[in-house]
Design a protein around this motif. Structure first.
Motif, mmCIF file in Angstrom:
data_model
loop_
_atom_site.group_PDB
_atom_site.id
_atom_site.type_symbol
_atom_site.label_atom_id
_atom_site.label_comp_id
_atom_site.label_asym_id
_atom_site.label_seq_id
_atom_site.Cartn_x
_atom_site.Cartn_y
_atom_site.Cartn_z
ATOM 1 N N PHE A 126 -63.154 28.502 -24.065
ATOM 2 C CA PHE A 126 -64.195 27.583 -24.516
ATOM 3 C C PHE A 126 -65.452 28.325 -24.961
ATOM 4 N N LEU A 127 -65.735 29.490 -24.377
ATOM 5 C CA LEU A 127 -66.847 30.304 -24.859
ATOM 6 C C LEU A 127 -66.588 30.756 -26.292
ATOM 7 N N THR A 128 -65.379 31.223 -26.550
ATOM 8 C CA THR A 128 -65.024 31.653 -27.904
ATOM 9 C C THR A 128 -65.041 30.480 -28.872
ATOM 10 N N LEU A 129 -64.617 29.302 -28.402
ATOM 11 C CA LEU A 129 -64.655 28.109 -29.244
ATOM 12 C C LEU A 129 -66.089 27.742 -29.587
ATOM 13 N N GLY A 130 -66.988 27.833 -28.614
ATOM 14 C CA GLY A 130 -68.391 27.552 -28.884
ATOM 15 C C GLY A 130 -68.979 28.504 -29.906
ATOM 16 N N MET A 131 -68.570 29.770 -29.839
ATOM 17 C CA MET A 131 -69.101 30.783 -30.756
ATOM 18 C C MET A 131 -68.393 30.774 -32.106
ATOM 19 N N SER A 132 -67.623 29.723 -32.366
ATOM 20 C CA SER A 132 -66.998 29.577 -33.682
ATOM 21 C C SER A 132 -67.351 28.232 -34.318
ATOM 22 N N ASN A 133 -68.289 27.497 -33.692
ATOM 23 C CA ASN A 133 -68.693 26.194 -34.203
ATOM 24 C C ASN A 133 -70.194 26.160 -34.462
ATOM 25 N N GLY A 134 -70.625 25.148 -35.205
ATOM 26 C CA GLY A 134 -72.042 24.953 -35.459
ATOM 27 C C GLY A 134 -72.674 26.128 -36.185
ATOM 28 N N VAL A 135 -73.854 26.533 -35.732
ATOM 29 C CA VAL A 135 -74.580 27.615 -36.385
ATOM 30 C C VAL A 135 -73.849 28.940 -36.238
ATOM 31 N N TRP A 136 -73.031 29.055 -35.200
ATOM 32 C CA TRP A 136 -72.267 30.290 -35.010
ATOM 33 C C TRP A 136 -71.269 30.496 -36.141
ATOM 34 N N ALA A 137 -70.687 29.414 -36.651
ATOM 35 C CA ALA A 137 -69.755 29.523 -37.772
ATOM 36 C C ALA A 137 -70.465 30.068 -39.001
ATOM 37 N N ASP A 138 -71.741 29.687 -39.167
ATOM 38 C CA ASP A 138 -72.524 30.219 -40.285
ATOM 39 C C ASP A 138 -72.830 31.695 -40.079
ATOM 40 N N TRP A 139 -73.214 32.051 -38.850
ATOM 41 C CA TRP A 139 -73.562 33.451 -38.576
ATOM 42 C C TRP A 139 -72.374 34.381 -38.768
ATOM 43 N N TYR A 140 -71.206 33.945 -38.329
ATOM 44 C CA TYR A 140 -70.019 34.791 -38.431
ATOM 45 C C TYR A 140 -69.264 34.575 -39.740
ATOM 46 N N GLY A 141 -69.678 33.543 -40.518
ATOM 47 C CA GLY A 141 -68.925 33.186 -41.721
ATOM 48 C C GLY A 141 -69.681 33.425 -42.999
ATOM 49 N N VAL A 142 -69.994 32.326 -43.677
ATOM 50 C CA VAL A 142 -70.512 32.427 -45.046
ATOM 51 C C VAL A 142 -71.894 33.045 -45.124
ATOM 52 N N ASN A 143 -72.682 32.955 -44.059
ATOM 53 C CA ASN A 143 -74.046 33.462 -44.118
ATOM 54 C C ASN A 143 -74.214 34.817 -43.435
ATOM 55 N N THR A 144 -73.132 35.558 -43.313
ATOM 56 C CA THR A 144 -73.229 36.845 -42.624
ATOM 57 C C THR A 144 -74.146 37.815 -43.355
ATOM 58 N N ALA A 145 -74.326 37.630 -44.648
ATOM 59 C CA ALA A 145 -75.197 38.530 -45.402
ATOM 60 C C ALA A 145 -76.645 38.422 -44.945
ATOM 61 N N ALA A 146 -77.005 37.289 -44.343
ATOM 62 C CA ALA A 146 -78.377 37.088 -43.887
ATOM 63 C C ALA A 146 -78.669 37.863 -42.609
ATOM 64 N N SER A 179 -80.021 24.534 -30.241
ATOM 65 C CA SER A 179 -80.162 23.252 -30.943
ATOM 66 C C SER A 179 -78.925 22.891 -31.758
ATOM 67 N N SER A 180 -77.898 23.738 -31.679
ATOM 68 C CA SER A 180 -76.656 23.490 -32.413
ATOM 69 C C SER A 180 -75.698 22.687 -31.545
ATOM 70 N N GLY A 181 -75.703 21.374 -31.700
ATOM 71 C CA GLY A 181 -74.897 20.486 -30.881
ATOM 72 C C GLY A 181 -73.410 20.768 -30.893
ATOM 73 N N PRO A 182 -72.786 20.962 -32.084
ATOM 74 C CA PRO A 182 -71.336 21.212 -32.119
ATOM 75 C C PRO A 182 -70.905 22.440 -31.328
ATOM 76 N N ALA A 183 -71.822 23.417 -31.160
ATOM 77 C CA ALA A 183 -71.487 24.606 -30.379
ATOM 78 C C ALA A 183 -71.846 24.425 -28.913
ATOM 79 N N MET A 184 -73.010 23.819 -28.646
ATOM 80 C CA MET A 184 -73.503 23.733 -27.273
ATOM 81 C C MET A 184 -72.592 22.907 -26.377
ATOM 82 N N ILE A 185 -71.910 21.922 -26.937
ATOM 83 C CA ILE A 185 -71.013 21.116 -26.110
ATOM 84 C C ILE A 185 -69.920 21.977 -25.494
ATOM 85 N N TRP A 186 -69.468 22.984 -26.228
ATOM 86 C CA TRP A 186 -68.427 23.873 -25.702
ATOM 87 C C TRP A 186 -69.013 24.905 -24.754
ATOM 88 N N PHE A 187 -70.277 25.296 -24.968
ATOM 89 C CA PHE A 187 -70.940 26.187 -24.014
ATOM 90 C C PHE A 187 -71.133 25.495 -22.668
#
Length: 363
Positions: free
Chosen positions: A44-64, A268-276
């Motif tokens: 569930f920790l890994t699931l949380g770190m793949s949802n919400g803002v984490w998906a952006d950080w590890y995905g399409v917005n990694t250049a930022a 503040s990322s709800g889709p991730a925090m629920i899994w955390f």
């Protein structure tokens, strides 16, 4: 009179055997539940770190974000949020049982300070290394981190002069053979990038948890295990959130401002925090049942409790992330499953003489 006395003695012996048998069975239950909770917490920790803002950080917005931030700072942040939420769960449980006062009183005692020291090793260092390794190499690192009982036995011999007999040395050797079996999966040409580095970082986590187990063994023998786990998670969560994440922010060049910005976005990322919230809940029992095992019968059962997740970790990551959520890459090669089983055997040999299982059954 002698017949009555003999009958009473026989009854006492029978009662003692029954009590020992029940205690042994309870210890096995603790070991199983601890390992299962650790596997669920990891998934569930890994699931949380793949949802919400984490998906952006590890995905399409990694250049930022820089490679350093993505690899290390986000791992520390994930560990910090999980342990902080876990600490809130611990305080809530302690409050419901009327133990909050005991928590604050214990902080001032020598065993309480020992628990804080153990948490600083197992939290900021090992927990962060574990999360970083999990993100880099996946659930294959979990059996490697399960080397901590073997490392703990070696450290206990060095630091506390505890006996290390031939059986325990054999168990340690079996554990390291299992880790080499897992490491062999990184030698192929189709191994994912960063797999070897992830496994090396996982070994750092095992080293820290082995040291934590040695130090915490003293503390848990003198205080309530529920108070011990509360001290552990509060210390780990706050030190990660207030100290380690800002330090990574400074090292990355973004300063404390980057740390506070990422923390704000994460919480503040709800889709991730629920899994955390879910992972933090299971983390409470993953560690507390390990501590309970230590307080029940010392290092032997504690090692068994701590090492059982070498199987349950990859299993629940595969079930939750691979089967239920449908994420790719969580299926393990057969050699990794075999190595996890070998690891469990090695941990069992370290913790106890396997022949005792048959002797107890005969008794």
């Amino acid at each position: 009179m002698n017949e009555v006395s003999g009958s009473a003695n026989a009854s006492a012996v029978a009662a003692k055997k029954k009590l020992s048998s029940n205690f042994f069975k309870k210890g096995i239950t603790v070991a199983i539940l601890s390992g299962m909770c650790y596997g669920l917490y990891s998934a569930f920790l890994t699931l949380g770190m793949s949802n919400g803002v984490w998906a952006d950080w590890y995905g399409v917005n990694t250049a930022a974000l820089s490679a350093f931030v993505i690899t290390y700072m986000l791992g520390a942040l994930g560990s910090a949020i999980n342990d902080t939420i876990s600490a809130i769960w611990c305080l809530g449980i302690a409050g419901a049982k009327g133990k909050v006062g005991d928590f604050f009183r214990t902080l001032k005692t020598k065993p309480g300070k020992v628990m804080i020291a153990a948490a600083l090793v197992g939290g900021p260092i090992s927990s962060t290394a574990y999360v970083v390794a999990l993100q880099m190499a996946g659930s294959i690192v979990i059996p490697i981190t399960a080397l901590c009982p073997a490392i703990g036995a070696i450290l206990a011999r060095i630091l506390f002069k505890q006996k290390l007999n031939a059986r325990m040395l054999l168990g340690i050797a079996i554990c390291f053979i299992a880790s080499f079996m897992i490491g062999s999966t990184s030698l192929g040409g189709d191994a994912p990038e960063g797999l070897m580095l992830g496994m090396l970082i996982a070994f750092i986590a095992a080293l820290g948890w082995g040291l934590e187990g040695c130090v915490a063994g003293y503390g848990t023998s003198m205080i309530d295990y529920e108070i011990g786990i509360t001290i552990r998670q509060v210390t780990s969560g706050l030190s990660n959130l207030i100290i380690l994440v800002p330090i990574f922010g400074i090292l990355s060049g973004g300063g404390i401002g980057l740390a506070t910005d990422l923390i704000g976005q994460a919480v503040s990322s709800g889709p991730a925090m629920i899994w955390f919230v879910v992972s933090g809940f299971f983390a409470v029992f993953a560690y507390s049942l390990w501590y309970k095992g230590n307080s029940m019968c010392g290092a032997a059962l504690g090692m068994a409790c701590n090492g059982a997740y070498s199987f349950w970790g990859p299993f629940f990551c595969w079930i939750v992330l691979g089967v239920v959520v449908g994420q790719d890459g969580w299926a393990l090669p057969p050699i990794a499953w075999a190595a996890a089983i070998v690891m469990i055997i090695g941990i069992l040999v370290i913790a106890m003489n396997p022949l005792d299982l048959f002797r107890k059954k005969e008794a």
